[in-house]
Design a protein around this motif. Structure first.
Motif, short mmCIF file in Angstrom:
data_model
loop_
_atom_site.label_atom_id
_atom_site.label_comp_id
_atom_site.label_asym_id
_atom_site.label_seq_id
_atom_site.Cartn_x
_atom_site.Cartn_y
_atom_site.Cartn_z
N ASP A 732 -37.61 56.34 -73.96
CA ASP A 732 -36.51 56.45 -74.90
C ASP A 732 -36.54 57.81 -75.61
O ASP A 732 -36.13 58.82 -75.03
CB ASP A 732 -36.61 55.26 -75.88
CG ASP A 732 -35.52 55.23 -76.92
OD1 ASP A 732 -34.58 56.02 -76.83
OD2 ASP A 732 -35.61 54.39 -77.86
N ASN A 733 -37.08 57.85 -76.80
CA ASN A 733 -36.94 59.06 -77.61
C ASN A 733 -38.02 60.10 -77.31
O ASN A 733 -39.10 59.78 -76.81
CB ASN A 733 -37.00 58.67 -79.09
CG ASN A 733 -35.95 57.63 -79.41
OD1 ASN A 733 -34.83 57.71 -78.91
ND2 ASN A 733 -36.31 56.63 -80.20
N ASN A 767 -31.81 61.77 -79.76
CA ASN A 767 -33.08 62.46 -79.53
C ASN A 767 -33.82 61.91 -78.32
O ASN A 767 -35.03 62.04 -78.19
CB ASN A 767 -33.97 62.37 -80.79
CG ASN A 767 -34.31 60.94 -81.16
OD1 ASN A 767 -33.49 60.05 -80.98
ND2 ASN A 767 -35.50 60.72 -81.68
N ASP A 768 -33.10 61.30 -77.41
CA ASP A 768 -33.75 60.77 -76.21
C ASP A 768 -34.30 61.91 -75.34
O ASP A 768 -33.69 62.96 -75.23
CB ASP A 768 -32.74 59.96 -75.38
CG ASP A 768 -32.38 58.65 -76.05
OD1 ASP A 768 -33.00 58.33 -77.08
OD2 ASP A 768 -31.48 57.96 -75.54
N ARG A 856 -31.76 50.63 -74.91
CA ARG A 856 -31.92 50.11 -73.54
C ARG A 856 -32.43 48.67 -73.48
O ARG A 856 -32.20 47.98 -72.50
CB ARG A 856 -32.84 51.04 -72.74
CG ARG A 856 -32.23 52.40 -72.54
CD ARG A 856 -33.20 53.45 -72.01
NE ARG A 856 -32.56 54.76 -72.09
CZ ARG A 856 -32.49 55.50 -73.19
NH1 ARG A 856 -33.07 55.08 -74.29
NH2 ARG A 856 -31.87 56.66 -73.19
MN LIG Z 1 -33.15 56.66 -78.20
#
Ligand SMILES: [Mn+2]
Ligand SMILES: Nc1ncnc2c1ncn2[C@@H]1O[C@H](COP(=O)(O)OP(=O)(O)O)[C@@H](O)[C@H]1O
Ligand SMILES: CC(C)(COP(=O)(O)O)[C@@H](O)C(=O)NCCC(=O)O
Length: 904
Positions: A732-733, A767-768, A856
């Motif tokens: 993810d981030n 900010n992924d 997600r």
């Molecule tokens: Mn994210």
């Protein structure tokens, strides 16, 4: 109220009032298409310029990319449908987004044996299909348009493509359908020097409808009492159906398959009747004006109702209420009144109801006659108008006693033109499937509803000034149709539309809710979905208005901060500020439009809104709004990674596994998409927040399947299970989330002999972390970790990034490789119906999926099932979502483990 909103309407007749918009001739609705198969070109198909064509890459590849160096990028192909009222153009322009293959991509392609482009036996090139319409009475305008865009010269294999002239012995042929293909053939020849190749109108309508119903996910919908609902059409259960095309006149076609149809009926009372009679009776200047008048009409002043005849009473014995129309226009028999004594609004509504109701009734009778349950309505008469659709639906529903259902098509007016376009070749368009089409809504859409022929705003400055011009209008977007439910009597008639007084969006009466459909040939369905047919990515359905209102508020409030970041990320220049401003306006306008008509862009879920925001940023050339923040956080996290790894290595395997999962959940707090978290970041450094977050990890978590996961990973007592073969880790981030959360978990899996595939975004979103950025992050992390390093090297991941690493270690490893693949998305969420071919290939041998993060694992896929085991890990950084999903609270954690396949 409706009256004031309509009369103040500045969007009206833009083409007539404003010089600027006089030149707007390009429809803003486009579909991207797969391109052509040079192998199967007919002489009629405008040829691609194949001179100096070369195979790129390996000749032995099954589907090599063919480069056409002499082919213009703007190549266009045109088909026309010239009807009694309107001319419809469908034209194709090739438009490919080139992203050069970097080393990561090359190594992944090699690893999975993925060829360029697609799996099919021909190269699909990107492109868009544009939809434009003109009044048939203004043929000259249409010819000027074709000529100015050189659509008639489309891509012919001749030097004249560039010069605009052409040898006489090589006639240009354009596919055409509709009566005008015969009537105006000479004009086309004289003015443009082109010959029209005539295609049968009915065959084109059917081909267009069949294509749309198969290839476009949210094409068909029902519309009853103001409620629009998309219908999922099963491709294998599409036929037979009745296609009712309401153009100037009406055709009813029984469709039994591709190219298998029969025109079974029709009626001469159609769109031309409404427009023509309406014009005569009301003196309206345009069709749109006429339709808008109807919004304020009260047809009981014109129509003779049952109550008029029965002294205000129902005729209940035969199921007719007093308000049922007994005789359309029946009241006008009164000898004391002349035309001018009737309100044009009432006349327009009466006409509209008479014609729509009549068509609905005849359609049903034909459906009944041929045993057809489904009826699809197309043609420009409908033009997205809610009341028209409600009336037709009511008629079908009423006369069939609920047995038959009216369905409408979003590309309603373009069936014939699309069919004509497809008749060029049978190999390009008709093999396209929904997963390769991505519909996008350009920035002007909220303002013009897909209706206005906008200029091709390729240039960013033009886009910005366009937005600036419309800024005033942004506040004027008023409610589109519908209207409140029309208040049917249930006894075979209608009440008056109770909508009078509800504002109609200026252009809603003729707004076609069609966006831009990009074809991305490399997109595929994720092979590990348990049931692709029932898969629904969105957890939150925004058709619930209170949800929509809430998320509208959240996203609106977040906007100033996002713009600040985006502008700062580009050095805060004046240009960036102007773009930031225009972006904010455009996105706000999208939100406002969707608040008023949630289904305007197709079925709306939260993931669509979040993606729309990213797309809108990209439209204003904000490629990566959080780039500075991401870099800073990556560096800060990489600095503390060695200590974390040492700490983890000091634990026993049970403690370690728990610490790893805790670590992922704690680090997921670094989310610049969450208001609450952004506020938090003012209160401490990244590392302080991370420590605080870890400390607060109290089990049991709100959803806590950790013990089940642990059992699968570590076994129980002496009973050990084989390690997972391959795990897909959806990261993810950036920053702590990936560096301190997901990478240590990846390392653990690698140590246990599992192949690890890090799956990251193709394009930035908030900010992924992206797939492009990951190899460098892994390389940095690998400097402190042998496991990561060896695995990454063996996987060919660390090609460039590892130059500073001791050469002696390279190639010595027999470890299981670590790979990075892109997911095909540029959103904080993921829709598994459309993922990159890399990911689809990597998924084939995977037996574990780890979905991380709110976007997600919660907003999307929280309820999704997969064929293999799945671990969903996220921290809930929004109070309302926590309450909604599990009666929880902000900062609750989710660790959901679902065994896949036979285990479930
Ligand atoms: Mn994210
Ligand atoms: N902007 C418009 N101008 C004129 N007619 C329109 C417009 N929008 C919708 N219509 C309606 O659509 C009808 C034409 O539908 P269409 O499917 O294009 O048929 P045709 O092929 O016969 O021209 C018109 O008769 C009118 O009722
Ligand atoms: C955009 C996000 C889905 C990103 O979350 P992530 O996937 O990074 O965990 C999330 O931040 C979100 O839902 N934000 C909007 C809600 C809010 O500001 O509370």
């Amino acid at each position: 109220m409706a009256g004031s909103s309509i009369s103040n309407n500045k969007n009206d007749n833009k083409g007539e009032n404003s010089e600027e918009y006089n030149k707007e001739k390009e429809e803003m609705k486009e579909i991207s298409l797969a391109s052509l198969n040079p192998m199967h070109q007919s002489s009629l198909w405008p040829q691609l310029d194949l001179t100096r064509a070369a195979i790129k890459g390996n000749w032995e590849e099954r589907n090599p990319t063919i480069l056409l160096p002499n082919q213009s990028d703007d190549i266009s192909h045109l088909a026309v449908d010239i009807g009694g009222s309107l001319i419809k153009l469908v034209y194709f322009s090739r438009h490919e987004e080139h992203s050069p293959d970097d080393k990561r991509k090359i190594s992944i392609k090699k690893r999975f044996g993925i060829s360029n482009g697609s799996r099919r036996s021909y190269p699909i090139l990107g492109g868009r299909l544009h939809f434009v319409n003109f009044e048939t009475g203004k043929l000259d305008e249409c010819l000027d348009f074709i000529s100015s865009k050189q659509l008639h010269l489309g891509g012919l294999d001749s030097p004249s493509w560039h010069s605009g002239t052409r040898p006489h012995d090589n006639p240009i042929i354009i596919k055409a359908t509709g009566g005008g293909a015969y009537k105006f053939a000479d004009v086309f020849k004289e003015r443009l020097g082109v010959s029209l190749d005539k295609e049968d109108e009915m065959a084109c309508l059917v081909a267009g409808a069949n294509f749309l119903l198969k290839a476009i996910r949210h094409e068909a919908f029902t519309h009853m009492e103001g409620e629009k609902e998309f219908v999922q059409i099963d491709h294998n259960d599409l036929f037979p159906y009745l296609l009712v095309n309401i153009g100037s006149g009406v055709s009813m076609i029984k469709v039994e398959g591709d190219g298998k149809f029969q025109r079974v009926s029709g009626t001469n009372v159609g769109g031309g009747t409404y427009w023509g009679l309406g014009r005569l009776l009301t003196k309206c200047k345009s069709f749109v004006e006429l339709l808008e008048l109807s919004q304020q009409g009260d047809n009981s002043n014109v129509d003779m109702l049952v109550g008029d005849i029965y002294g205000g009473m129902d005729y209940s014995k035969i199921g007719l209420s007093a308000s049922t129309i007994a005789s359309s226009f029946g009241r006008t028999i009164a000898e004391t009144k002349e035309l001018l004594d009737y309100r044009p609004e009432d006349i327009s509504l009466s006409l509209l109801r008479m014609i729509s109701y009549n068509i609905g009734q005849i359609s049903y009778l034909n459906a009944l006659r041929y045993g057809l349950k489904r009826i699809f309505f197309g043609g420009f008469f409908i033009c997205g108008h809610a009341y028209t659709m409600d009336t037709i639906s009511f008629a079908v529903h009423f006369w069939s006693k609920g047995q038959a259902q009216a369905m409408f098509l979003r590309h309603e007016g373009f069936l014939g033109a699309l069919g004509a376009f497809m008749s060029y070749e049978k190999h390009g368009l008709d093999v396209l499937r929904a997963h390769q089409l991505v519909e996008r809504f350009p920035m002007g859409f909220p303002y013009v509803g897909g209706k206005i022929h906008g200029p091709p705003l390729g240039d960013l400055r033009e886009k910005i000034s366009w937005m600036e011009k419309f800024v005033q209008k942004g506040t004027e977007i008023t409610a589109p149709v519908p209207m409140a439910p029309p208040g049917t009597t249930g006894m075979g008639g209608f009440e008056r539309p109770s909508s009078r007084g509800i504002a109609l969006r200026s252009d809603a009466s003729a707004a076609l809710n069609i966006g831009v459909l990009y074809v991305v040939p490399t997109l595929e369905e994720f092979p590990l979905l348990a049931d692709p047919k029932t898969y629904e990515p969105n957890t939150i359905d925004l058709s619930d208005h209170s949800e929509l209102e809430y998320w509208f508020m959240v996203l609106s409030e977040h906007l100033p901060d996002l713009v600040d970041k985006a502008v700062a990320g580009e050095g805060g220049t004046d240009d960036a500020k102007r773009r930031g401003d225009a972006f904010a306006r455009a996105f706000s306008a999208h939100l406002a439009r969707l608040m008023e008509e949630p289904a305007a862009y197709g079925k709306l879920g939260l993931a669509n809104l979040l993606e729309l925001r990213e797309e809108c940023l990209r439209e204003f050339q904000f490629v990566d709004a959080y780039i500075t923040i991401k870099k800073r956080e990556n560096e800060a996290s990489l600095a503390v990674l060695p200590d974390l790894l040492i700490e983890l290595d000091g634990m026993n395997e049970e403690e370690r596994l728990l610490a790893l999962i805790e670590g992922v959940l704690a680090a997921n707090i670094f989310d610049w998409g969450s208001r609450a978290c952004v506020d938090l970041y003012h209160k401490g450094t990244i590392i302080e927040i991370y420590r605080m977050s870890r400390k607060k990890m109290q089990r049991p978590w709100r959803v806590d399947d950790f013990d089940m996961f642990k059992k699968r990973m570590l076994g129980c007592g002496d009973k050990k299970l084989a390690p997972y073969r391959r795990a897909l880790l959806f990261v993810d981030n950036s920053g702590a989330d990936v560096v301190l959360g997901m990478l240590p978990l990846a390392r653990e899996l690698l140590k246990r002999g599992t192949e690890v595939v890090l799956v990251a975004n193709s394009l930035p979103a908030l900010n992924d972390v992206t797939a492009n950025e990951l190899p460098e992050i892994v390389a940095e992390a690998a400097k402190h970790c042998d496991v990561l390093r060896k695995a990454a090297e063996a996987g060919g991941l660390l090609v460039d990034a590892m130059v500073s690493i001791d050469d002696g270690l390279v190639g010595n490893s027999t470890s299981i490789p670590l790979m990075v693949v892109e997911n095909g998305c540029g959103s904080p969420c993921i829709d598994f119906r459309q993922v990159s071919s890399e990911l689809a290939a990597a998924a084939k041998d995977a037996d574990l999926i780890i979905l991380e993060g709110m976007g997600r694992a919660l907003h999307t896929n929280f309820n999704a099932f997969f064929k293999c085991d799945v671990l969903k890990l996220a921290m809930v950084k929004n109070q309302r979502l926590a309450e909604k999903l599990f009666n929880g609270n902000i900062y609750d954690c989710v660790c959901r483990f679902e065994p896949g396949g036979e285990l479930r």
